[in-house]
Write a protein that holds these residues in place. Structure first.
Motif, PDB file in Angstrom:
ATOM      1  N   ALA A  69      -4.946   2.756  -6.375  1.00  0.00           N
ATOM      2  CA  ALA A  69      -3.882   1.749  -6.279  1.00  0.00           C
ATOM      3  C   ALA A  69      -2.643   2.152  -7.066  1.00  0.00           C
ATOM      4  O   ALA A  69      -1.513   2.071  -6.561  1.00  0.00           O
ATOM      5  N   ARG A  70      -2.816   2.597  -8.309  1.00  0.00           N
ATOM      6  CA  ARG A  70      -1.643   2.932  -9.127  1.00  0.00           C
ATOM      7  C   ARG A  70      -0.877   4.134  -8.586  1.00  0.00           C
ATOM      8  O   ARG A  70       0.347   4.059  -8.416  1.00  0.00           O
ATOM      9  N   PRO A  71      -1.548   5.281  -8.316  1.00  0.00           N
ATOM     10  CA  PRO A  71      -0.770   6.398  -7.755  1.00  0.00           C
ATOM     11  C   PRO A  71      -0.135   6.081  -6.413  1.00  0.00           C
ATOM     12  O   PRO A  71       0.942   6.577  -6.094  1.00  0.00           O
ATOM     13  N   LEU A  72      -0.780   5.221  -5.604  1.00  0.00           N
ATOM     14  CA  LEU A  72      -0.188   4.825  -4.333  1.00  0.00           C
ATOM     15  C   LEU A  72       1.107   4.064  -4.548  1.00  0.00           C
ATOM     16  O   LEU A  72       2.123   4.311  -3.886  1.00  0.00           O
ATOM     17  N   ARG A  73       1.093   3.136  -5.483  1.00  0.00           N
ATOM     18  CA  ARG A  73       2.284   2.325  -5.716  1.00  0.00           C
ATOM     19  C   ARG A  73       3.428   3.142  -6.296  1.00  0.00           C
ATOM     20  O   ARG A  73       4.593   2.810  -6.089  1.00  0.00           O
ATOM     21  N   GLY A 100       6.459  11.134  -8.017  1.00  0.00           N
ATOM     22  CA  GLY A 100       5.309  11.864  -7.535  1.00  0.00           C
ATOM     23  C   GLY A 100       5.167  11.811  -6.029  1.00  0.00           C
ATOM     24  O   GLY A 100       5.756  10.984  -5.341  1.00  0.00           O
ATOM     25  N   GLN A 101       4.362  12.738  -5.535  1.00  0.00           N
ATOM     26  CA  GLN A 101       4.045  12.828  -4.118  1.00  0.00           C
ATOM     27  C   GLN A 101       2.540  12.915  -3.977  1.00  0.00           C
ATOM     28  O   GLN A 101       1.877  13.598  -4.750  1.00  0.00           O
ATOM     29  N   LEU A 102       2.019  12.216  -2.985  1.00  0.00           N
ATOM     30  CA  LEU A 102       0.578  12.076  -2.830  1.00  0.00           C
ATOM     31  C   LEU A 102       0.201  12.463  -1.410  1.00  0.00           C
ATOM     32  O   LEU A 102       0.789  11.974  -0.454  1.00  0.00           O
ATOM     33  N   THR A 140      -1.878   0.002   4.201  1.00  0.00           N
ATOM     34  CA  THR A 140      -1.563  -1.424   4.092  1.00  0.00           C
ATOM     35  C   THR A 140      -1.284  -1.839   2.653  1.00  0.00           C
ATOM     36  O   THR A 140      -0.783  -2.949   2.423  1.00  0.00           O
ATOM     37  N   LEU A 141      -1.588  -0.970   1.675  1.00  0.00           N
ATOM     38  CA  LEU A 141      -1.457  -1.338   0.265  1.00  0.00           C
ATOM     39  C   LEU A 141      -0.122  -0.946  -0.346  1.00  0.00           C
ATOM     40  O   LEU A 141       0.167  -1.336  -1.481  1.00  0.00           O
TER      41      LEU A 141
END
Length: 401
Positions: A128-132, A3-5, A152-153
């Motif tokens: 948090a989940r989609p970022l990771r 995925g892309q965010l 930073t996450l």
């Protein structure tokens, strides 16, 4: 990661995410056409988030079977997260832009990131989940404290920065020099808030730089020098031109407002006087307000100049392309002196930029402000006229080149 965010906080950021996706779509289509020319049997390649181009003639489209898809066919989807601001003008434009993005096939997630107590913690937890899991992250404002905290996450493999005004020029320069990220209109001294957030900003700057296992791209319409290891991709506003216009042209001129007064850079009296001079010199009848301009300042402009103040419901590039628009558009130094010539290419509209005189600047302005604004005006496209002033006294007049 899959995925892309994209994180957007302004209408212009979302517009440029659309432009980026459109550019990826065209590149994918060109590759598909190239594959056909060399005799491959690949189907049309889908761009991240936008509908795929039609399959080239003579090439069988993909059946949808996993065995039928090559690696390039599996372009990860693009989700746009709107980190909603609080001011009504920005929110209204963002809602309109969000609908345009949905119409293009993008997934848009509206996040009330500033919605009172607990909003920050709730946003971080939900993202948090989609970022990771995101393979690529697209951001519009590397100076945003909110985006810096998010950076930073996680450590995305690919990072793209799209335009959100002329700050892109300063970001590229600061990244290239290895400096801490500070907006050009801010003074260099660090207040209590900046001191508290300094560790976040420092870590975010490292996450915004290319490194082993991480690529960085700047997608921009502005003249920037690529920092070492950074790819610069030109934004030509092709999606805007393909989707809107050409516009109906009016006989006069339109003025484009700026938030330089609101950011403490330009003196309000000088600004109002020059707007009046510009309107009379060019026969302008409309003033397109920046979304951050105060109601008090806009009321003063309307009363003292007789201009019709227009609060656009979309970024100016789309408003101008849809029309009607004046045959001449006059702007203070801002992104539009770079973007409007691209969006209005071939329409016959002339864009002009008024250079900021040192006497206009407030004592609170950053020492870098004059040089930065001069650079914005001086690097505008060659077809953009430069308008200059003499001294900034009430009896002075504008000189037009």
């Amino acid at each position: 990661m899959t995925g892309q965010l994209a994180f957007v906080e302004s209408p212009v950021q979302l517009l440029n995410v659309l432009e980026w996706a459109h550019t990826q779509n065209r590149v994918a289509g060109s590759r598909a056409a190239g594959a056909e020319r060399v005799g491959t049997a690949d189907g049309a390649l889908a761009a991240p988030g936008l509908p795929a181009p039609a399959a080239p003639t003579g090439v069988a489209p993909s059946t949808g079977d996993p065995a039928d898809a090559g690696p390039a066919d599996a372009a990860p989807p693009l989700t746009v997260v709107v980190l909603s601001p609080t001011d009504p003008m920005s929110r209204g434009q963002l809602r309109r832009m969000a609908q345009l993005a949905r119409d293009q096939g993008l997934t848009v997630r509206w996040q009330e990131a500033r919605g009172g107590r607990g909003a920050l913690v709730r946003t971080l937890r939900e993202l948090a989940r989609p970022l990771r899991s995101a393979e690529r992250v697209i951001i519009g404002d590397p100076f945003s404290r909110y985006v810096q905290l998010l950076l930073t996450l996680f450590a995305p493999r690919h990072l793209t920065v799209v335009d959100d005004g002329t700050a892109t020029m300063e970001f590229a320069a600061q990244l290239g020099r290895g400096e801490r990220l500070v907006r050009w209109h801010r003074k260099g001294s660090m207040g209590p808030r900046e001191l508290v957030l300094a560790p976040v900003t420092s870590l975010a700057r490292r996450k915004l730089a290319p490194a082993r296992g991480r690529t960085v791209e700047i997608f921009t319409s502005l003249p920037v020098e690529a920092p070492p290891g950074v790819t610069v991709t030109e934004n030509t506003y092709a999606w805007t031109r393909d989707s809107f216009g050409p516009p109906l042209l009016t006989g006069g001129a339109d003025l484009v407002g700026t938030s330089l007064v609101e950011t403490g850079v330009v003196d309000a009296d000088h600004y109002a006087r020059v707007v009046d001079e510009l309107a009379r010199a060019h026969g302008a009848t409309r003033y397109f307000a920046h979304r951050r301009e105060s109601a008090e300042k806009l009321h003063r402009i309307a009363v003292e100049t007789g201009l019709q103040v227009v609060r656009p419901d979309l970024p100016l590039e789309l408003i101008a392309r849809r029309g009607p628009i004046g045959r001449t558009v006059v702007s203070f130094p801002s992104t539009v002196v770079h973007t409007l010539p691209l969006a209005l290419a071939g329409t016959g509209v002339k864009v002009a930029v008024i250079e900021i005189a040192p006497e206009w600047l407030r004592a609170t302005a950053s020492p870098r402000a004059q040089g930065f604004l001069s650079g914005v005006a001086g690097t505008a496209a060659h077809e953009v006229d430069r308008l200059t002033t003499r001294a900034a006294r009430p009896a002075d007049r504008l000189e037009f080149g």
